[in-house]
Design a protein around this motif. Structure first.
Motif, PDB file in Angstrom:
ATOM      1  N   GLN A  79     -16.634  11.753 -10.665  1.00 32.14           N
ATOM      2  CA  GLN A  79     -16.756  10.305 -10.582  1.00 32.14           C
ATOM      3  C   GLN A  79     -15.765   9.720  -9.586  1.00 32.14           C
ATOM      4  OE1 GLN A  79     -16.812   8.340 -14.419  1.00 32.14           O
ATOM      5  NE2 GLN A  79     -17.810  10.068 -15.403  1.00 32.14           N
ATOM      6  N   THR A  80     -15.086  10.599  -8.833  1.00 25.40           N
ATOM      7  CA  THR A  80     -14.086  10.118  -7.887  1.00 25.40           C
ATOM      8  C   THR A  80     -14.736   9.690  -6.583  1.00 25.40           C
ATOM      9  OG1 THR A  80     -13.757  12.386  -7.140  1.00 25.40           O
ATOM     10  CG2 THR A  80     -12.255  11.564  -8.818  1.00 25.40           C
ATOM     11  N   VAL A  81     -14.049   8.797  -5.866  1.00 28.28           N
ATOM     12  CA  VAL A  81     -14.509   8.404  -4.536  1.00 28.28           C
ATOM     13  C   VAL A  81     -14.372   9.620  -3.637  1.00 28.28           C
ATOM     14  CG1 VAL A  81     -14.113   6.888  -2.583  1.00 28.28           C
ATOM     15  CG2 VAL A  81     -13.797   6.023  -4.917  1.00 28.28           C
ATOM     16  N   GLY A  82     -15.411   9.925  -2.892  1.00 32.48           N
ATOM     17  CA  GLY A  82     -15.402  11.179  -2.158  1.00 32.48           C
ATOM     18  C   GLY A  82     -15.875  12.262  -3.108  1.00 32.48           C
ATOM     19  N   PHE A  83     -15.231  13.399  -3.098  1.00 31.91           N
ATOM     20  CA  PHE A  83     -15.678  14.497  -3.938  1.00 31.91           C
ATOM     21  C   PHE A  83     -14.604  14.997  -4.897  1.00 31.91           C
ATOM     22  CE2 PHE A  83     -18.379  17.613  -5.443  1.00 31.91           C
ATOM     23  CZ  PHE A  83     -17.838  18.885  -5.350  1.00 31.91           C
ATOM     24  N   GLY A  84     -13.385  15.180  -4.408  1.00 28.96           N
ATOM     25  CA  GLY A  84     -12.361  15.774  -5.255  1.00 28.96           C
ATOM     26  C   GLY A  84     -11.128  14.916  -5.435  1.00 28.96           C
ATOM     27  N   LEU A  85     -10.296  15.330  -6.416  1.00 27.65           N
ATOM     28  CA  LEU A  85      -9.029  14.636  -6.632  1.00 27.65           C
ATOM     29  C   LEU A  85      -8.096  14.833  -5.447  1.00 27.65           C
ATOM     30  CD1 LEU A  85      -8.307  15.490 -10.390  1.00 27.65           C
ATOM     31  CD2 LEU A  85      -9.538  13.534  -9.430  1.00 27.65           C
ATOM     32  N   GLU A  86      -8.278  15.936  -4.720  1.00 25.95           N
ATOM     33  CA  GLU A  86      -7.407  16.190  -3.577  1.00 25.95           C
ATOM     34  C   GLU A  86      -7.539  15.086  -2.529  1.00 25.95           C
ATOM     35  OE1 GLU A  86      -9.039  20.317  -4.891  1.00 25.95           O
ATOM     36  OE2 GLU A  86      -9.738  18.244  -4.784  1.00 25.95           O
ATOM     37  N   SER A  87      -8.779  14.776  -2.151  1.00 28.72           N
ATOM     38  CA  SER A  87      -8.985  13.737  -1.132  1.00 28.72           C
ATOM     39  C   SER A  87      -8.678  12.352  -1.683  1.00 28.72           C
ATOM     40  CB  SER A  87     -10.426  13.781  -0.605  1.00 28.72           C
ATOM     41  OG  SER A  87     -11.347  13.498  -1.638  1.00 28.72           O
ATOM     42  N   THR A 126       0.947   4.952  -9.250  1.00 29.07           N
ATOM     43  CA  THR A 126       1.880   3.856  -8.992  1.00 29.07           C
ATOM     44  C   THR A 126       1.136   2.686  -8.369  1.00 29.07           C
ATOM     45  OG1 THR A 126       2.446   4.724  -6.802  1.00 29.07           O
ATOM     46  CG2 THR A 126       3.824   5.433  -8.645  1.00 29.07           C
ATOM     47  N   GLY A 127       1.788   1.538  -8.373  1.00 28.98           N
ATOM     48  CA  GLY A 127       1.201   0.353  -7.752  1.00 28.98           C
ATOM     49  C   GLY A 127      -0.046  -0.108  -8.471  1.00 28.98           C
ATOM     50  N   THR A 128      -1.039  -0.523  -7.702  1.00 33.59           N
ATOM     51  CA  THR A 128      -2.256  -1.112  -8.276  1.00 33.59           C
ATOM     52  C   THR A 128      -3.397  -0.116  -8.421  1.00 33.59           C
ATOM     53  OG1 THR A 128      -2.958  -1.779  -6.053  1.00 33.59           O
ATOM     54  CG2 THR A 128      -1.702  -3.378  -7.353  1.00 33.59           C
ATOM     55  N   TYR A 184       0.818  -1.208   0.000  1.00 34.42           N
ATOM     56  CA  TYR A 184       0.000   0.000   0.000  1.00 34.42           C
ATOM     57  C   TYR A 184       0.850   1.254   0.000  1.00 34.42           C
ATOM     58  CZ  TYR A 184      -4.177  -2.773   0.627  1.00 34.42           C
ATOM     59  OH  TYR A 184      -5.194  -3.659   0.429  1.00 34.42           O
ATOM     60  N   ALA A 185       2.065   1.177   0.559  1.00 37.97           N
ATOM     61  CA  ALA A 185       2.945   2.344   0.560  1.00 37.97           C
ATOM     62  C   ALA A 185       3.390   2.683  -0.853  1.00 37.97           C
ATOM     63  CB  ALA A 185       4.162   2.086   1.449  1.00 37.97           C
ATOM     64  N   ASN A 186       3.501   1.660  -1.704  1.00 35.06           N
ATOM     65  CA  ASN A 186       3.967   1.882  -3.068  1.00 35.06           C
ATOM     66  C   ASN A 186       2.829   2.176  -4.039  1.00 35.06           C
ATOM     67  OD1 ASN A 186       6.682   1.514  -2.474  1.00 35.06           O
ATOM     68  ND2 ASN A 186       6.523  -0.707  -2.631  1.00 35.06           N
ATOM     69  N   ALA A 187       1.586   2.042  -3.575  1.00 32.55           N
ATOM     70  CA  ALA A 187       0.434   2.277  -4.446  1.00 32.55           C
ATOM     71  C   ALA A 187      -0.178   3.617  -4.082  1.00 32.55           C
ATOM     72  CB  ALA A 187      -0.591   1.160  -4.270  1.00 32.55           C
ATOM     73  N   ALA A 246      -6.379  11.593  -3.826  1.00 31.95           N
ATOM     74  CA  ALA A 246      -4.918  11.441  -3.792  1.00 31.95           C
ATOM     75  C   ALA A 246      -4.430  11.171  -2.376  1.00 31.95           C
ATOM     76  CB  ALA A 246      -4.254  12.688  -4.357  1.00 31.95           C
ATOM     77  N   THR A 247      -4.940  11.936  -1.425  1.00 32.70           N
ATOM     78  CA  THR A 247      -4.519  11.769  -0.029  1.00 32.70           C
ATOM     79  C   THR A 247      -4.900  10.394   0.505  1.00 32.70           C
ATOM     80  OG1 THR A 247      -4.740  14.142   0.363  1.00 32.70           O
ATOM     81  CG2 THR A 247      -4.713  12.713   2.296  1.00 32.70           C
ATOM     82  N   ASN A 248      -6.104   9.952   0.181  1.00 27.80           N
ATOM     83  CA  ASN A 248      -6.563   8.645   0.655  1.00 27.80           C
ATOM     84  C   ASN A 248      -5.743   7.502   0.073  1.00 27.80           C
ATOM     85  OD1 ASN A 248      -8.573   9.880   2.134  1.00 27.80           O
ATOM     86  ND2 ASN A 248     -10.141   9.619   0.563  1.00 27.80           N
ATOM     87  N   SER A 249      -5.145   7.723  -1.111  1.00 30.03           N
ATOM     88  CA  SER A 249      -4.333   6.672  -1.729  1.00 30.03           C
ATOM     89  C   SER A 249      -2.917   6.637  -1.171  1.00 30.03           C
ATOM     90  CB  SER A 249      -4.265   6.887  -3.247  1.00 30.03           C
ATOM     91  OG  SER A 249      -3.393   7.961  -3.558  1.00 30.03           O
TER      92      SER A 249
END
Length: 223
Positions: free
Chosen positions: A167-175, A60-62, A18-21, A177-180
């Motif tokens: 169409q992103t999980v949550g609302f924005g690309l910001e969250s 990156t990753g999966t 998960y660190a690499n994804a 990205a952070t969640n990933s």
């Protein structure tokens, strides 16, 4: 004991996986002299450069690319000039939506609200190796007459949802990205103008006297 070792090893491998994804985004300025990812370009006084405003997604990753699955349908970004007398001008949007959302001499803000407002958004380009990019527009940057000016691109209001495909999980690309495990980053391009020092009048006079004295000595030796 062997069961404990197995569980520990599985936990470590899962953590590494998960660190690499992750998904990360960079807002940057691109010129014909390179990308502005917290970099500095040497310029002439008042030189003008055309810069493309780009959002870059790195996967990156999966994880799965969000920009490849849907257009960037809404965004709100800010461009600031900091330090010196460098400035920006001539914002050109890319013809598929977007508008000036209110600007000052040092801050440019523009946005797009998506299909509901007749704006189809920005399609991305696959750059390979998990990198996708969407072009948001172009702007002219003018270098300072002396010293440095930083041009910083950032999330318009620094809150989630300023950039979204709807169409992103949550609302924005910001969250997303952070969640990933990644992040959403505004980058800077610095234009640096170095001006040669001009001798003071007193220094010029002293230099002239020295040269004159040297010429007189040379003539006397010849005689």
């Amino acid at each position: 004991m062997s069961l404990r070792i197995f569980i520990f090893a599985f936990a470590v491998l899962s953590t590494l996986h998960y660190a690499n994804a992750e998904i990360s985004y960079d807002l940057l300025l691109r010129t014909n002299r390179g990308d502005g990812i917290d970099s500095t370009l040497a310029t002439n006084a008042g030189e003008k450069l055309t810069a493309e405003i780009v959002i870059r997604e790195t996967v990156t990753g999966t994880n799965t690319s969000l920009l490849s699955a849907a257009n960037l349908n809404a965004y709100n970004l800010s461009l600031q000039s900091i330090g010196g007398d460098g400035l920006f001008e001539s914002l050109t949007l890319n013809g598929d939506g977007g508008f000036d959302a209110g600007s000052t001499p040092t801050t440019l803000t523009f946005a797009s609200f998506g299909p509901a407002f007749g704006q189809p958004g920005r399609a991305s380009i696959d750059r390979g190796n998990g990198v996708y990019e969407a072009s948001l527009g172009t702007v002219t940057l003018q270098a300072p007459t002396a010293g440095e000016t930083r041009f910083v691109v950032s999330d318009g209001t620094a809150v989630d949802g300023d950039f979204t495909t709807f169409q992103t999980v949550g609302f924005g690309l910001e969250s997303a990205a952070t969640n990933s495990g990644g992040g959403f980053f505004g980058r800077a391009l610095t234009l640096s103008t170095q001006v040669s020092a001009v001798p003071e009048p007193s220094s010029v006079l002293a230099l002239s006297l020295v040269c004159s004295a040297g010429l007189l000595r040379s003539r006397r030796r010849r005689k």
